[in-house]
Design a protein around this motif. Structure first.
Motif, PDB file in Angstrom:
ATOM      1  N   ASP A 211      21.619 -17.972 -15.318  1.00 54.39           N
ATOM      2  CA  ASP A 211      22.643 -17.430 -14.417  1.00 54.39           C
ATOM      3  C   ASP A 211      22.650 -18.172 -13.086  1.00 54.39           C
ATOM      4  O   ASP A 211      23.703 -18.506 -12.548  1.00 54.39           O
ATOM      5  CB  ASP A 211      22.388 -15.938 -14.164  1.00 54.39           C
ATOM      6  CG  ASP A 211      22.448 -15.123 -15.446  1.00 54.39           C
ATOM      7  OD1 ASP A 211      23.347 -15.367 -16.252  1.00 54.39           O
ATOM      8  OD2 ASP A 211      21.586 -14.252 -15.640  1.00 54.39           O
TER       9      ASP A 211
ATOM     10  N   SER B 290      11.899 -12.686 -13.457  1.00 53.37           N
ATOM     11  CA  SER B 290      13.195 -12.340 -14.021  1.00 53.37           C
ATOM     12  C   SER B 290      13.721 -13.532 -14.820  1.00 53.37           C
ATOM     13  O   SER B 290      13.769 -14.648 -14.307  1.00 53.37           O
ATOM     14  CB  SER B 290      14.141 -12.019 -12.863  1.00 53.37           C
ATOM     15  OG  SER B 290      15.461 -12.022 -13.290  1.00 53.37           O
ATOM     16  N   SER B 291      14.105 -13.283 -16.059  1.00 51.81           N
ATOM     17  CA  SER B 291      14.606 -14.386 -16.892  1.00 51.81           C
ATOM     18  C   SER B 291      16.045 -14.694 -16.523  1.00 51.81           C
ATOM     19  O   SER B 291      16.974 -14.330 -17.237  1.00 51.81           O
ATOM     20  CB  SER B 291      14.518 -13.994 -18.361  1.00 51.81           C
ATOM     21  OG  SER B 291      13.184 -13.770 -18.695  1.00 51.81           O
ATOM     22  N   SER B 292      16.227 -15.337 -15.399  1.00 51.97           N
ATOM     23  CA  SER B 292      17.578 -15.496 -14.851  1.00 51.97           C
ATOM     24  C   SER B 292      17.962 -16.939 -14.559  1.00 51.97           C
ATOM     25  O   SER B 292      18.950 -17.178 -13.870  1.00 51.97           O
ATOM     26  CB  SER B 292      17.684 -14.716 -13.544  1.00 51.97           C
ATOM     27  OG  SER B 292      17.438 -13.372 -13.749  1.00 51.97           O
TER      28      SER B 292
ATOM     29  N   ASN C 118      12.795 -10.455 -10.055  1.00 51.82           N
ATOM     30  CA  ASN C 118      13.823  -9.415  -9.946  1.00 51.82           C
ATOM     31  C   ASN C 118      13.547  -8.542  -8.718  1.00 51.82           C
ATOM     32  O   ASN C 118      12.417  -8.464  -8.242  1.00 51.82           O
ATOM     33  CB  ASN C 118      13.946  -8.601 -11.244  1.00 51.82           C
ATOM     34  CG  ASN C 118      12.862  -7.569 -11.401  1.00 51.82           C
ATOM     35  OD1 ASN C 118      12.562  -6.833 -10.469  1.00 51.82           O
ATOM     36  ND2 ASN C 118      12.253  -7.476 -12.577  1.00 51.82           N
TER      37      ASN C 118
ATOM     38  N   ALA D 250      16.990  -8.943 -19.420  1.00 48.32           N
ATOM     39  CA  ALA D 250      17.060  -9.325 -18.012  1.00 48.32           C
ATOM     40  C   ALA D 250      18.108 -10.410 -17.854  1.00 48.32           C
ATOM     41  O   ALA D 250      18.210 -11.297 -18.686  1.00 48.32           O
ATOM     42  CB  ALA D 250      15.711  -9.835 -17.526  1.00 48.32           C
ATOM     43  N   GLY D 251      18.868 -10.315 -16.788  1.00 44.75           N
ATOM     44  CA  GLY D 251      19.918 -11.299 -16.547  1.00 44.75           C
ATOM     45  C   GLY D 251      21.092 -10.634 -15.861  1.00 44.75           C
ATOM     46  O   GLY D 251      21.026  -9.458 -15.513  1.00 44.75           O
ATOM     47  N   GLN D 252      22.149 -11.386 -15.661  1.00 39.37           N
ATOM     48  CA  GLN D 252      23.268 -10.867 -14.884  1.00 39.37           C
ATOM     49  C   GLN D 252      23.998  -9.711 -15.573  1.00 39.37           C
ATOM     50  O   GLN D 252      24.392  -8.761 -14.913  1.00 39.37           O
ATOM     51  CB  GLN D 252      24.248 -12.003 -14.578  1.00 39.37           C
ATOM     52  CG  GLN D 252      23.789 -12.846 -13.416  1.00 39.37           C
ATOM     53  CD  GLN D 252      23.577 -12.050 -12.148  1.00 39.37           C
ATOM     54  OE1 GLN D 252      24.518 -11.545 -11.557  1.00 39.37           O
ATOM     55  NE2 GLN D 252      22.339 -11.920 -11.712  1.00 39.37           N
TER      56      GLN D 252
ATOM     57  N   LEU E 153      23.244 -13.084  -6.739  1.00 38.76           N
ATOM     58  CA  LEU E 153      22.995 -12.607  -8.108  1.00 38.76           C
ATOM     59  C   LEU E 153      21.880 -11.564  -8.175  1.00 38.76           C
ATOM     60  O   LEU E 153      21.416 -11.227  -9.262  1.00 38.76           O
ATOM     61  CB  LEU E 153      22.643 -13.801  -9.001  1.00 38.76           C
ATOM     62  CG  LEU E 153      23.715 -14.878  -9.144  1.00 38.76           C
ATOM     63  CD1 LEU E 153      23.226 -16.008 -10.038  1.00 38.76           C
ATOM     64  CD2 LEU E 153      25.009 -14.301  -9.716  1.00 38.76           C
ATOM     65  N   ASN E 154      21.419 -11.118  -7.003  1.00 35.95           N
ATOM     66  CA  ASN E 154      20.346 -10.121  -6.982  1.00 35.95           C
ATOM     67  C   ASN E 154      19.051 -10.657  -7.599  1.00 35.95           C
ATOM     68  O   ASN E 154      18.377  -9.968  -8.358  1.00 35.95           O
ATOM     69  CB  ASN E 154      20.796  -8.844  -7.705  1.00 35.95           C
ATOM     70  CG  ASN E 154      19.975  -7.639  -7.310  1.00 35.95           C
ATOM     71  OD1 ASN E 154      19.400  -7.608  -6.224  1.00 35.95           O
ATOM     72  ND2 ASN E 154      19.885  -6.661  -8.192  1.00 35.95           N
ATOM     73  N   ILE E 155      18.754 -11.904  -7.274  1.00 35.23           N
ATOM     74  CA  ILE E 155      17.503 -12.510  -7.745  1.00 35.23           C
ATOM     75  C   ILE E 155      16.744 -12.987  -6.501  1.00 35.23           C
ATOM     76  O   ILE E 155      17.341 -13.585  -5.617  1.00 35.23           O
ATOM     77  CB  ILE E 155      17.784 -13.765  -8.614  1.00 35.23           C
ATOM     78  CG1 ILE E 155      18.679 -13.429  -9.790  1.00 35.23           C
ATOM     79  CG2 ILE E 155      16.491 -14.422  -9.069  1.00 35.23           C
ATOM     80  CD1 ILE E 155      19.277 -14.659 -10.468  1.00 35.23           C
TER      81      ILE E 155
ATOM     82  N   LYS F  10      30.281 -13.780 -19.383  1.00 33.75           N
ATOM     83  CA  LYS F  10      29.352 -12.719 -18.985  1.00 33.75           C
ATOM     84  C   LYS F  10      30.096 -11.514 -18.424  1.00 33.75           C
ATOM     85  O   LYS F  10      29.650 -10.376 -18.567  1.00 33.75           O
ATOM     86  CB  LYS F  10      28.317 -13.259 -17.997  1.00 33.75           C
ATOM     87  CG  LYS F  10      27.265 -14.149 -18.677  1.00 33.75           C
ATOM     88  CD  LYS F  10      25.872 -13.962 -18.110  1.00 33.75           C
ATOM     89  CE  LYS F  10      24.833 -14.509 -19.092  1.00 33.75           C
ATOM     90  NZ  LYS F  10      23.457 -14.336 -18.646  1.00 33.75           N
TER      91      LYS F  10
ATOM     92  N   ASN G 100      20.004  -2.021  -6.009  1.00 34.33           N
ATOM     93  CA  ASN G 100      19.647  -2.711  -4.781  1.00 34.33           C
ATOM     94  C   ASN G 100      20.866  -2.678  -3.858  1.00 34.33           C
ATOM     95  O   ASN G 100      21.825  -3.418  -4.064  1.00 34.33           O
ATOM     96  CB  ASN G 100      19.255  -4.154  -5.129  1.00 34.33           C
ATOM     97  CG  ASN G 100      18.826  -4.935  -3.901  1.00 34.33           C
ATOM     98  OD1 ASN G 100      18.596  -4.348  -2.842  1.00 34.33           O
ATOM     99  ND2 ASN G 100      18.711  -6.240  -4.035  1.00 34.33           N
TER     100      ASN G 100
ATOM    101  N   TRP H  37      22.285  -5.808  -2.399  1.00 34.48           N
ATOM    102  CA  TRP H  37      23.107  -6.699  -3.233  1.00 34.48           C
ATOM    103  C   TRP H  37      24.587  -6.525  -2.899  1.00 34.48           C
ATOM    104  O   TRP H  37      25.350  -7.487  -2.862  1.00 34.48           O
ATOM    105  CB  TRP H  37      22.860  -6.415  -4.725  1.00 34.48           C
ATOM    106  CG  TRP H  37      23.424  -7.466  -5.631  1.00 34.48           C
ATOM    107  CD1 TRP H  37      23.821  -8.734  -5.285  1.00 34.48           C
ATOM    108  CD2 TRP H  37      23.666  -7.345  -7.040  1.00 34.48           C
ATOM    109  NE1 TRP H  37      24.267  -9.408  -6.393  1.00 34.48           N
ATOM    110  CE2 TRP H  37      24.192  -8.576  -7.481  1.00 34.48           C
ATOM    111  CE3 TRP H  37      23.480  -6.326  -7.965  1.00 34.48           C
ATOM    112  CZ2 TRP H  37      24.530  -8.816  -8.816  1.00 34.48           C
ATOM    113  CZ3 TRP H  37      23.818  -6.573  -9.294  1.00 34.48           C
ATOM    114  CH2 TRP H  37      24.336  -7.801  -9.712  1.00 34.48           C
TER     115      TRP H  37
ATOM    116  N   GLU I 187      21.769  -6.664 -15.069  1.00 35.67           N
ATOM    117  CA  GLU I 187      21.780  -6.216 -13.670  1.00 35.67           C
ATOM    118  C   GLU I 187      23.103  -5.537 -13.326  1.00 35.67           C
ATOM    119  O   GLU I 187      23.141  -4.492 -12.690  1.00 35.67           O
ATOM    120  CB  GLU I 187      21.606  -7.421 -12.739  1.00 35.67           C
ATOM    121  CG  GLU I 187      20.183  -7.894 -12.603  1.00 35.67           C
ATOM    122  CD  GLU I 187      19.301  -6.859 -11.948  1.00 35.67           C
ATOM    123  OE1 GLU I 187      19.562  -6.506 -10.793  1.00 35.67           O
ATOM    124  OE2 GLU I 187      18.357  -6.393 -12.607  1.00 35.67           O
ATOM    125  N   ARG I 188      24.183  -6.176 -13.749  1.00 40.53           N
ATOM    126  CA  ARG I 188      25.499  -5.661 -13.389  1.00 40.53           C
ATOM    127  C   ARG I 188      25.802  -4.345 -14.094  1.00 40.53           C
ATOM    128  O   ARG I 188      26.377  -3.430 -13.506  1.00 40.53           O
ATOM    129  CB  ARG I 188      26.570  -6.702 -13.709  1.00 40.53           C
ATOM    130  CG  ARG I 188      26.609  -7.753 -12.626  1.00 40.53           C
ATOM    131  CD  ARG I 188      27.234  -9.033 -13.049  1.00 40.53           C
ATOM    132  NE  ARG I 188      26.880 -10.052 -12.071  1.00 40.53           N
ATOM    133  CZ  ARG I 188      27.717 -10.567 -11.181  1.00 40.53           C
ATOM    134  NH1 ARG I 188      28.961 -10.236 -11.197  1.00 40.53           N
ATOM    135  NH2 ARG I 188      27.290 -11.450 -10.293  1.00 40.53           N
TER     136      ARG I 188
END
Lengths: 395, 374
Positions: free
Chosen positions: B36, B31-33, B24, A146-148, B90-92, A328, A82, A85, A151-152
């Protein structure tokens, strides 16, 4: 009555090995949660070790097929990027770029402790920037993570790959310049390839979504069209002597910006993607020459340690600034461990385009690649699990 | 443990809770976020309260106790802006809406908190299917009997709130033909539906609750998933039938509509509530879920059928003086616009689907709606 067993074995070697790799991967994943790609690699390595006829002899078309498989992964990775972002969180972009430079620098420096020519050190440093998209994407999808950290890892992996290709092309350019003194050839070997690969990929990224919007295509259809477009792109990149990997990555990035959605169910390009993935990892592993592995092992281990330290260190420093915890950040750095599939194909492709030192470098890096291929996906998997980005409850 | 004492609060104060979706940016699936996002939000003061919800792909926000539309809306907008900024970092993406149109319930992860894990153990797959998103509105009551009076008097208006807030036409990738599919998920729980009829807190707490507690089925009011339930620890009644609207502006309007309606009911100018009102309750509720504002409801007192839309417009005329008194005419105007002209958010989402042909675009429209408002 079949009498020519050698011929028969040679004919069935590939499908047999692939089937075996798949079965082993399912078994080990079920029993010990070992990432499937690790098992594929293990089978490929054993195939190479026992010198299975038909597997290790040159079969025409295999490098192309491997490139298609990796291009599909790179397209998917690009599609996950993205660009907005980076605008909202510039630390992400800064982290990716700085970490790539730091990794290049430290690997170049440490490889100087060994008896290697400068151009080999430059190539190893350029390749070490990259993180393996195939390893990362496959493992993340396998865990539905899924999560930071997830994504990162995806975004940093894309930045790493782009910068790795650019660095390698510059090194190739430098090599042409130093061996032939031909400035035009040098420029052609580097900037032209990078710029044209990006442009062709981006063009496809505009054209395909436009085409898809002309008529309402159902969701599976969208995936098929994207897969065929990746195939076309890889073929065209070969024809034009461009980087199919870079083109596929930019195809994904631009297509994502043009917003035609792949569905959740079509991650990894479905069953066809699974099939190509088994092949990709077995093939990559079979390219390693066992004779080289032992010789370069000490250097390989040291370089892995330095590369990991660089990635982990940079992610740790940037964690809080970029909005996550140090924990993280650390796990993100660790999850970037896999590197081999992308690096090997990149090297292999540069060799095909006439870059002589590629063969020597592949043999120098054999030990590093072997360890990375086998253990990299495991590290990524454990990092994602430790980050609690996979399922908490058992299904 | 006996039910705690009903805490007195200022009559007609209000608080809003919204369950929001975390989405997401890749394929717009849930998104399971939550972990975060909550971690990041902890670093700065939050203009309200933000808490985890049952699954990792949802969070709940709550306002302070508010008296008027202006400050309530301002706080909701502040909360929204803070969330959106954190999400961007956080791109969410963050979205309203009662259901996510195509999330797969079995992929959701239960938030790692003892209560949620316990509920997951008890309810099995229902807990994950409960990945639905509602708006809860609390209205302050000066005493417990007033709370029960309001709770039961509101029974005939419940379809209004379902129809006005409905924003969950899609579930598991298809149009359910319901405006609010979310409430069907809530209805699967054994302790959902309506509260037992009693206007005396003494009887409610010492007879009904004590009996229920002795069965071992419930431990606290939290175990009831009623459409409206008393909240003794806050001194409020809590309306729970609304889908989370796509915008905080609509959420504020719904709360103020309820506030004005409660002021009207507290005047006691309408016949008092009675058990027989509930004869048509489930039918009316179904009509509102299925057809939204076009549903037909039966007036429990007169037994007359009227469209929910007409009933809302008639009610708005009746409660206009209360809207004036409470400074919430802007909110009531939005309710009138919704009922009379623009329709609810389920209609908006269906239009998006019709234009684009994809459920992903429906999510994108929800995300944009929360960011930019009406």
């Amino acid at each position: 009555m079949v009498t020519d067993f050698a011929f028969l074995l040679q004919s069935i070697a590939w499908p047999l090995v692939l089937l075996l790799a798949w079965l082993l991967a399912e078994l080990l994943f079920e029993r010990w949660r070992i990432p499937r790609v690790t098992s594929y690699v293990a089978v490929g390595l054993v195939g190479g070790l026992i010198n299975l006829p038909g597997l290790t002899t040159d079969v025409p078309g295999l490098p192309f097929l491997a490139n298609v498989a990796l291009s599909l992964v790179l397209f998917e990775l690009g599609y996950r990027i993205n660009l907005r972002w980076f605008r909202h969180n510039p630390w992400m972009l800064a982290l990716g770029v700085v970490e790539s430079f730091v990794t290049f620098g430290v690997i170049y420096w440490v490889s100087g402790w060994f008896d290697l020519p400068v151009d080999h050190r430059l190539i190893i440093a350029a390749l070490s920037i990259s993180a393996s998209p195939a390893g990362v994407v496959r493992v993340a999808n396998e865990l539905r993570s899924a999560g930071q950290v997830t994504e990162r890892v995806m975004h940093l992996c894309a930045i790493n790959c782009i910068l790795s290709v650019v660095a390698l092309k510059l090194v190739v350019g430098y090599w042409y310049l130093s061996t032939s003194g031909d400035l035009v050839m040098a420029a052609f070997g580097s900037m032209y390839v990078v710029a044209t690969s990006v442009a062709v990929g981006a063009l496809m990224g505009v054209a395909v979504p436009w085409l898809l919007r002309q008529r309402s295509t159902h969701e599976r259809g969208v995936t098929v069209v994207f897969a065929l477009a990746v195939l076309l792109l890889t073929t065209a990149a070969y024809g034009l002597k461009l980087s199919p990997l870079l083109a596929a990555l930019f195809f994904g990035i631009v297509a994502r910006e043009r917003r035609v959605h792949l569905t959740n169910a079509q991650r990894d390009f479905g069953t066809a993607g699974d099939l190509l993935s088994v092949f990709l990892f077995v093939y990559i592993a079979s390219l390693l020459n066992w004779a080289d592995v032992g010789a370069g092992m000490l250097m390989g281990l040291l370089l892995i340690a330095v590369r990991t330290a660089s990635k982990v260190g940079c992610n740790l420093v940037a964690a809080r600034l970029s909005g996550i915890t140090e924990r993280k950040g650390l796990l993100t750095g660790l999850a970037l461990t896999p590197m081999s599939a992308f690096a090997i194909l990149l090297l292999e492709q540069t060799r095909l385009y006439g870059f002589a030192p590629a063969v020597a470098v592949l043999s120098a890096m054999a030990g590093m690649m072997l360890v990375q291929e086998l253990l990299g996906p495991v590290v990524t998997q454990r990092a994602l699990m430790t980050a609690h980005e996979t399922h908490v409850t058992k299904e | 443990m006996p039910l705690e004492t009903f805490k007195s609060s200022d009559s007609l104060t209000m608080g809003v809770e919204l369950e929001l979706q975390l989405v997401n940016t890749y394929d717009l699936d849930l998104s399971s976020s939550a972990n975060d996002l909550l971690e990041l939000l902890k670093r700065k003061p939050f203009p309200g309260v933000v808490t985890p919800e049952m699954t990792q792909s949802m969070i709940e926000i709550a306002t302070d106790v508010q008296r008027e539309h202006g400050p309530l809306l301002a706080q909701l907008q502040q909360i929204r802006d803070t969330l959106v900024r954190a999400g961007d970092r956080l791109n969410i993406e963050i979205a309203g809406g009662g259901t996510h149109p195509f999330q797969r319930w079995f992929e959701q992860r239960i938030f790692s908190k003892p209560r949620f894990q316990e509920l997951s153990g008890l309810y099995g797959y229902l807990a994950k299917q409960f990945t639905v998103f509602g708006q809860h509105v609390h209205i302050g009551c000066s005493n417990a009997d007033e709370a029960l009076f309001l709770l039961h008097s509101l029974n005939r208006y419940v379809p209004h709130f379902i129809a006005l807030s409905a924003s969950s036409p899609f579930s598991q990738g298809v149009d359910t033909l319901f405006d609010s599919a979310r409430l069907n998920s809530v209805f699967a729980f054994p302790l959902s539906g309506r509260a037992p009829f009693t206007l005396s807190w003494d009887e409610f707490a010492n007879v009904y609750f004590t009996k229920m507690e002795s069965t071992g089925v419930v431990k606290s009011m939290k175990d009831f998933y009623w459409d409206i339930r008393p909240k003794p620890e806050y001194g409020t009644i809590e309306l729970r039938v609304c889908d989370t609207p796509l915008t905080v502006e609509r959420a504020a309007s719904l709360a103020c509509y309820l506030q004005a309606l409660c002021r009207h009911l507290l005047e006691r100018s309408e016949p008092p509530p009675e058990e027989d009102d509930y004869l048509v309750y489930t039918y009316n509720r179904f009509q509102a879920c299925r057809f939204g504002l076009d549903g037909m409801m039966v007036n429990p007192k007169t037994r007359e059928q009227i469209s929910i839309r007409e009933d809302i417009l008639a009610t708005l005329r009746k409660i206009a003086p209360h809207g004036q008194a409470l400074n919430s005419m802007a909110a009531l105007d939005e309710i009138e616009r919704t009922a009379g002209r623009v329709g609810n958010h389920a209609t908006f989402l269906r239009n998006q689907y019709r234009e684009s042909g994809s459920v992903q675009s429906v999510v994108r429209a929800s995300v944009e709606a929360l960011r930019t408002g009406p």
